[in-house]
Design an enzyme around this catalytic site. Structure first.
Site, PDB file in Angstrom:
ATOM      1  N   GLU A   1       0.821  -1.213   0.000  1.00 49.22           N
ATOM      2  CA  GLU A   1       0.000   0.000   0.000  1.00 49.22           C
ATOM      3  C   GLU A   1       0.868   1.282   0.000  1.00 49.22           C
ATOM      4  O   GLU A   1       2.095   1.224   0.044  1.00 49.22           O
ATOM      5  CB  GLU A   1      -0.967  -0.026   1.197  1.00 49.22           C
ATOM      6  CG  GLU A   1      -2.381  -0.412   0.800  1.00 49.22           C
ATOM      7  CD  GLU A   1      -2.940   0.455  -0.340  1.00 49.22           C
ATOM      8  OE1 GLU A   1      -2.525   1.623  -0.497  1.00 49.22           O
ATOM      9  OE2 GLU A   1      -3.791  -0.056  -1.091  1.00 49.22           O
ATOM     10  N   HIS A   2       0.159   2.403  -0.036  1.00 41.20           N
ATOM     11  CA  HIS A   2       0.817   3.708  -0.191  1.00 41.20           C
ATOM     12  C   HIS A   2       1.900   3.947   0.873  1.00 41.20           C
ATOM     13  O   HIS A   2       1.749   3.575   2.038  1.00 41.20           O
ATOM     14  CB  HIS A   2      -0.214   4.841  -0.134  1.00 41.20           C
ATOM     15  CG  HIS A   2      -0.832   5.004   1.221  1.00 41.20           C
ATOM     16  ND1 HIS A   2      -0.321   5.850   2.174  1.00 41.20           N
ATOM     17  CD2 HIS A   2      -1.895   4.399   1.789  1.00 41.20           C
ATOM     18  CE1 HIS A   2      -1.049   5.775   3.269  1.00 41.20           C
ATOM     19  NE2 HIS A   2      -2.009   4.889   3.062  1.00 41.20           N
ATOM     20  N   ASP A   3       2.988   4.545   0.458  1.00 39.44           N
ATOM     21  CA  ASP A   3       4.072   4.987   1.342  1.00 39.44           C
ATOM     22  C   ASP A   3       4.800   3.858   2.062  1.00 39.44           C
ATOM     23  O   ASP A   3       5.561   4.117   3.008  1.00 39.44           O
ATOM     24  CB  ASP A   3       3.558   6.009   2.376  1.00 39.44           C
ATOM     25  CG  ASP A   3       2.969   7.239   1.714  1.00 39.44           C
ATOM     26  OD1 ASP A   3       3.732   7.924   1.012  1.00 39.44           O
ATOM     27  OD2 ASP A   3       1.765   7.496   1.868  1.00 39.44           O
ATOM     28  N   CYS A   4       4.588   2.617   1.648  1.00 38.88           N
ATOM     29  CA  CYS A   4       5.389   1.528   2.228  1.00 38.88           C
ATOM     30  C   CYS A   4       6.836   1.661   1.746  1.00 38.88           C
ATOM     31  O   CYS A   4       7.101   2.166   0.655  1.00 38.88           O
ATOM     32  CB  CYS A   4       4.869   0.168   1.776  1.00 38.88           C
ATOM     33  SG  CYS A   4       3.330  -0.335   2.572  1.00 38.88           S
TER      34      CYS A   4
ATOM     35  N   ARG B   1       2.183   2.729   4.815  1.00 37.32           N
ATOM     36  CA  ARG B   1       3.337   3.173   5.627  1.00 37.32           C
ATOM     37  C   ARG B   1       4.048   2.037   6.362  1.00 37.32           C
ATOM     38  O   ARG B   1       4.692   2.258   7.396  1.00 37.32           O
ATOM     39  CB  ARG B   1       2.925   4.241   6.647  1.00 37.32           C
ATOM     40  CG  ARG B   1       2.300   5.459   6.009  1.00 37.32           C
ATOM     41  CD  ARG B   1       1.976   6.530   7.043  1.00 37.32           C
ATOM     42  NE  ARG B   1       0.983   7.470   6.547  1.00 37.32           N
ATOM     43  CZ  ARG B   1       1.259   8.470   5.718  1.00 37.32           C
ATOM     44  NH1 ARG B   1       2.480   8.671   5.313  1.00 37.32           N
ATOM     45  NH2 ARG B   1       0.299   9.262   5.305  1.00 37.32           N
TER      46      ARG B   1
END
Ligand code: COA
Length: 217
Positions: free
Chosen positions: A134-137, A154
């Site tokens: 997912e986003h910003d991982c 994250r």
């Protein structure tokens, strides 16, 4: 004929990487290198096994290391990068990769995976079939994530860590470097460096050994 592309490792991982990379570049010319001399000269799924890994020194095409053993992949990646080998990136056409995500050299994203907004994958990372990043991982160099694992936003995974099949990582969870997270684990909060952890919630069960990274394959 198209460009020449070199896959190091003609085992199971090599065959999958071949199909991923070929789906992306159907007109290119694919070959394997593998130190198992008994398969030299053979064709595997239409790609010839030209010889041992030392032939990378010819630097005559983009390469990928199709080796599931994270410490070995990191070691060979560093050694051959220092000798001027160029490593490619393979992303299956059915994977969904955000235009704002970053994917490092030598990394692969298999069929049906999703790598969402501003996620960052380092070098020599494996994102297996159907994984959700997912986003910003952040997946540091040499991380591998097995089929069907799911990360919320994250999540941070440290260098060389192995995430097994079907693991769930809650948003903002973190896993240290050199760790193995066992199949089906649920990671909430933090798991440390150089350990084997499993269960729900995932807990350290012991220190990770070099042998553990071979055993998970
Ligand atoms: C992490 C892993 C390698 C650990 O295996 P292991 O070294 O054989 O297991 P351990 O010695 O730590 O096992 C200790 C105990 O935990 C249990 N256990 C092992 N893995 C477990 C898991 N993932 N979840 C829950 N319990 C687990 C064992 O059954 C054992 O229980 P027991 O003491 O009651 O008999 C293994 O769980 C695993 O996840 N393998 C899958 C790797 C994978 O997904 N590869 C994908 C390649 S694409």
């Amino acid at each position: 004929m198209g460009e020449r592309r070199i896959i190091v490792g003609a085992g199971g991982q090599g065959r999958v990487v071949l199909e991923v990379w070929r789906a992306q570049h159907p007109d290119d010319d694919f070959v394997f290198l593998d130190d198992n001399a008994s398969i030299h000269g053979r064709h595997i799924l239409g790609a010839r096994v030209e010889g041992g890994v030392a032939l990378l020194a010819r630097r005559d095409g983009e390469a990928l290391l199709a080796l599931g053993d994270n410490p070995l992949r990191l070691q060979l990646g560093a050694a051959w990068s220092a000798k001027g080998v160029t490593f490619g990136r393979a992303v299956h056409p059915t994977a969904i990769v955000s235009p704002t995500a970053e994917i490092g050299a030598g990394s692969v994203v298999f069929a049906g995976a999703i790598v969402n907004t501003q996620a960052r994958l380092g070098n020599f990372v494996i994102v297996n079939t159907g994984v959700i990043v997912e986003h910003d991982c952040v997946l540091e160099d040499g991380v591998s994530v097995s089929p069907g694992a799911v990360m919320g936003g994250r999540v941070v995974i440290g260098r060389g860590t192995f995430v097994s099949t079907g693991v769930t990582l809650a948003a903002r969870a973190s896993v240290g470097k050199g760790t193995i997270v066992g199949a089906g684990a649920v990671v909430v909060g933090a798991v440390g460096d150089d350990v084997v952890a499993h269960g729900a919630p995932a807990r350290k069960v012991r220190a990770a050994s070099r042998e553990d990274f071979r055993k998970v394959l």
